[in-house]
Write a protein that holds these residues in place. Sequence first.
Motif, PDB file in Angstrom:
ATOM      1  N   LEU A   1       0.856  -1.184   0.000  1.00 41.44           N
ATOM      2  CA  LEU A   1       0.000   0.000   0.000  1.00 41.44           C
ATOM      3  C   LEU A   1       0.893   1.235   0.000  1.00 41.44           C
ATOM      4  CD1 LEU A   1      -1.685  -2.336   1.638  1.00 41.44           C
ATOM      5  CD2 LEU A   1      -3.237  -0.445   2.082  1.00 41.44           C
ATOM      6  N   ILE A   2       0.587   2.176  -0.885  1.00 39.99           N
ATOM      7  CA  ILE A   2       1.363   3.406  -0.991  1.00 39.99           C
ATOM      8  C   ILE A   2       0.411   4.580  -0.779  1.00 39.99           C
ATOM      9  CG2 ILE A   2       2.933   4.774  -2.398  1.00 39.99           C
ATOM     10  CD1 ILE A   2       3.494   2.221  -4.017  1.00 39.99           C
ATOM     11  N   PHE A   3       0.590   5.290   0.323  1.00 38.48           N
ATOM     12  CA  PHE A   3      -0.222   6.459   0.625  1.00 38.48           C
ATOM     13  C   PHE A   3       0.521   7.702   0.129  1.00 38.48           C
ATOM     14  CE2 PHE A   3      -1.651   3.286   3.639  1.00 38.48           C
ATOM     15  CZ  PHE A   3      -3.029   3.456   3.638  1.00 38.48           C
ATOM     16  N   HIS A   4      -0.123   8.469  -0.775  1.00 35.97           N
ATOM     17  CA  HIS A   4       0.468   9.667  -1.357  1.00 35.97           C
ATOM     18  C   HIS A   4      -0.172  10.898  -0.720  1.00 35.97           C
ATOM     19  CE1 HIS A   4       2.490   7.520  -4.687  1.00 35.97           C
ATOM     20  NE2 HIS A   4       1.428   6.720  -4.647  1.00 35.97           N
ATOM     21  N   GLY A   5       0.617  11.627   0.060  1.00 31.96           N
ATOM     22  CA  GLY A   5       0.154  12.875   0.656  1.00 31.96           C
ATOM     23  C   GLY A   5       0.838  14.057   0.010  1.00 31.96           C
ATOM     24  N   GLN A   6       1.248  15.016   0.843  1.00 32.94           N
ATOM     25  CA  GLN A   6       1.936  16.204   0.347  1.00 32.94           C
ATOM     26  C   GLN A   6       3.095  16.540   1.268  1.00 32.94           C
ATOM     27  OE1 GLN A   6       1.479  18.365  -2.524  1.00 32.94           O
ATOM     28  NE2 GLN A   6       3.525  18.789  -1.691  1.00 32.94           N
TER      29      GLN A   6
ATOM     30  N   THR B   1       6.595  25.239   9.408  1.00 32.53           N
ATOM     31  CA  THR B   1       5.760  26.372   8.990  1.00 32.53           C
ATOM     32  C   THR B   1       4.374  25.980   8.495  1.00 32.53           C
ATOM     33  OG1 THR B   1       6.685  26.284   6.756  1.00 32.53           O
ATOM     34  CG2 THR B   1       7.830  27.683   8.375  1.00 32.53           C
ATOM     35  N   THR B   2       4.167  24.716   8.187  1.00 37.67           N
ATOM     36  CA  THR B   2       2.857  24.298   7.673  1.00 37.67           C
ATOM     37  C   THR B   2       1.898  24.077   8.836  1.00 37.67           C
ATOM     38  OG1 THR B   2       3.941  23.167   5.837  1.00 37.67           O
ATOM     39  CG2 THR B   2       1.628  22.617   6.249  1.00 37.67           C
ATOM     40  N   PRO B   3       0.772  24.790   8.901  1.00 40.69           N
ATOM     41  CA  PRO B   3      -0.181  24.602  10.002  1.00 40.69           C
ATOM     42  C   PRO B   3      -0.655  23.145  10.076  1.00 40.69           C
ATOM     43  CG  PRO B   3      -0.707  26.582   8.761  1.00 40.69           C
ATOM     44  CD  PRO B   3       0.339  25.856   7.981  1.00 40.69           C
ATOM     45  N   MET B   4      -0.867  22.661  11.265  1.00 41.28           N
ATOM     46  CA  MET B   4      -1.237  21.262  11.474  1.00 41.28           C
ATOM     47  C   MET B   4      -2.496  20.883  10.713  1.00 41.28           C
ATOM     48  SD  MET B   4       1.127  19.919  13.347  1.00 41.28           S
ATOM     49  CE  MET B   4       0.455  18.414  14.053  1.00 41.28           C
ATOM     50  N   GLU B   5      -3.485  21.796  10.689  1.00 43.84           N
ATOM     51  CA  GLU B   5      -4.761  21.465  10.058  1.00 43.84           C
ATOM     52  C   GLU B   5      -4.657  21.396   8.535  1.00 43.84           C
ATOM     53  OE1 GLU B   5      -4.702  25.963  10.533  1.00 43.84           O
ATOM     54  OE2 GLU B   5      -4.113  24.187  11.716  1.00 43.84           O
ATOM     55  N   ARG B   6      -3.554  21.888   7.958  1.00 45.69           N
ATOM     56  CA  ARG B   6      -3.405  21.889   6.508  1.00 45.69           C
ATOM     57  C   ARG B   6      -2.528  20.733   6.004  1.00 45.69           C
ATOM     58  NH1 ARG B   6      -2.591  28.261   4.801  1.00 45.69           N
ATOM     59  NH2 ARG B   6      -4.410  29.072   5.947  1.00 45.69           N
ATOM     60  N   ARG B   7      -2.016  19.948   6.915  1.00 46.44           N
ATOM     61  CA  ARG B   7      -1.078  18.900   6.510  1.00 46.44           C
ATOM     62  C   ARG B   7      -1.813  17.686   5.932  1.00 46.44           C
ATOM     63  NH1 ARG B   7       3.862  19.107  10.933  1.00 46.44           N
ATOM     64  NH2 ARG B   7       3.904  21.392  11.073  1.00 46.44           N
TER      65      ARG B   7
ATOM     66  N   ALA C   1      12.832  12.761   6.368  1.00 44.06           N
ATOM     67  CA  ALA C   1      13.569  13.804   7.085  1.00 44.06           C
ATOM     68  C   ALA C   1      12.695  14.336   8.217  1.00 44.06           C
ATOM     69  CB  ALA C   1      13.960  14.938   6.138  1.00 44.06           C
ATOM     70  N   SER C   2      13.328  14.663   9.353  1.00 43.92           N
ATOM     71  CA  SER C   2      12.556  15.079  10.525  1.00 43.92           C
ATOM     72  C   SER C   2      11.875  16.424  10.335  1.00 43.92           C
ATOM     73  CB  SER C   2      13.463  15.135  11.758  1.00 43.92           C
ATOM     74  OG  SER C   2      14.490  16.096  11.580  1.00 43.92           O
ATOM     75  N   ASN C   3      12.357  17.223   9.383  1.00 47.01           N
ATOM     76  CA  ASN C   3      11.762  18.557   9.185  1.00 47.01           C
ATOM     77  C   ASN C   3      10.889  18.652   7.940  1.00 47.01           C
ATOM     78  OD1 ASN C   3      13.818  18.358   7.349  1.00 47.01           O
ATOM     79  ND2 ASN C   3      14.825  20.305   7.886  1.00 47.01           N
ATOM     80  N   ILE C   4      10.456  17.471   7.430  1.00 44.30           N
ATOM     81  CA  ILE C   4       9.551  17.441   6.278  1.00 44.30           C
ATOM     82  C   ILE C   4       8.340  16.575   6.608  1.00 44.30           C
ATOM     83  CG2 ILE C   4       9.269  16.866   3.837  1.00 44.30           C
ATOM     84  CD1 ILE C   4      12.260  17.154   3.491  1.00 44.30           C
ATOM     85  N   VAL C   5       7.156  17.127   6.407  1.00 45.87           N
ATOM     86  CA  VAL C   5       5.937  16.325   6.537  1.00 45.87           C
ATOM     87  C   VAL C   5       5.998  15.200   5.506  1.00 45.87           C
ATOM     88  CG1 VAL C   5       3.421  16.326   6.334  1.00 45.87           C
ATOM     89  CG2 VAL C   5       4.601  18.299   7.354  1.00 45.87           C
TER      90      VAL C   5
END
Length: 413
Positions: A220-225, A231-237, A276-280
Amino acid sequence: MTTVNASRLQNRLAALARFGALPGGGVTRHCWSPPHEEARAWLLGEMKSAGLSTWVDPAGNVFGGLGASSFSTSTPAVVTGSHIDTVPEGGTLDGALGVVAGLECLHAIREAGVAPRRPLVVAAWSDEEGRYGSLFGSRAFCGRLDAAAIPTMAAVDGDTLTDAMTRAGFDAHRAPEARVPEGGVHAYIELHIEQGPRLDEAGVPIAVVDSIVGVRRSRLIFHGQADHAGTTPMERRRDAFLAGADYALRARELVVERGGGRSVTNIGVVYVHPGASNIVPGRMELVHEMRSPDGDTLARLARECDALAQEIATTRQIRVEIRPMSTTTAVACSPKVQSAVEAACGELGLGWQRLYSAAGHDAQNLALITDSGMLFIPSRGGKSHRVDETSDPAAIERGANVLLRTLLTLARS
């Protein structure tokens, strides 16, 4: 009464364990890898020293025959065996026991001057553990290999089957040629460690296997963003990792609640990208495995888990790919073979009980073309697929002698 040479059996098991041995114990011996190919060469040498005819088919399956140098419809053989490949950081008995004990049985029969009515063959099947394709060698042998899928077969690290076989001197596209002539196998019996705690805890020396679970694996491959983790707000991730984690927990709950009490599930491979720890996380891959002794239940669970993945993806506003990897059919073992194992236990004064196999085995492919069955010996502490996997030497000797008596019975039938 013909019996196995227990010392020779243990020495061969110890010798095989050297190939791919790990410093802290256990072994990693992937099919087609250099340690595996060294083990194959060793095994062929041991078969020849035991007076057996040897051959290797296009799928890489290794055979040693007593009274046969190939498979023939005119003289169907009684076959035993297992596999010599291992999982990563695995034990030394999973698969190896069935191959080495089968070799010892044929060696002992030859030394005793016994002339079975039917040819006897010991087999070491390729890639039973499914690094590139679940039960690959026996699948090819039984005519169940999808030739069109060969170019796409690959390990979870991306190494392709065609490349791996080429490095070992084989042509993957010729693997379907390994199909045995129809009627060439009279019966099949496989000795194996149980790989679970049931026999050990019950104090029973032998299990007569009545059925073997089916296994389904999917990627299974989940594709997000991918986005900045600060800097990205939690609700927009659109976090692909969270989607995969959500699926892992809910799929487990689904299988436990709706699997009929005998179904199990596991997610043992997970990749997060770009890592990476600093990338969603923008992408998350996992390999989901399910097992059940009931084929209909397994098929239903697969459909329900696929629907669950789509539901999670929709809710989290991401996309999911579902790529089926392998499907192995649940089978019932042959009553004829079960009776032969039970009769052997009776001759040797050993207690036994019937169990279903919660692990997949080559015997289930053989069950599609002939009378096929298995017997188990206890795994100490129920441990397997780990470096401290072991069984008592006395249990190994008992299992090998039951196998020997079973082979002789089947060769008379």
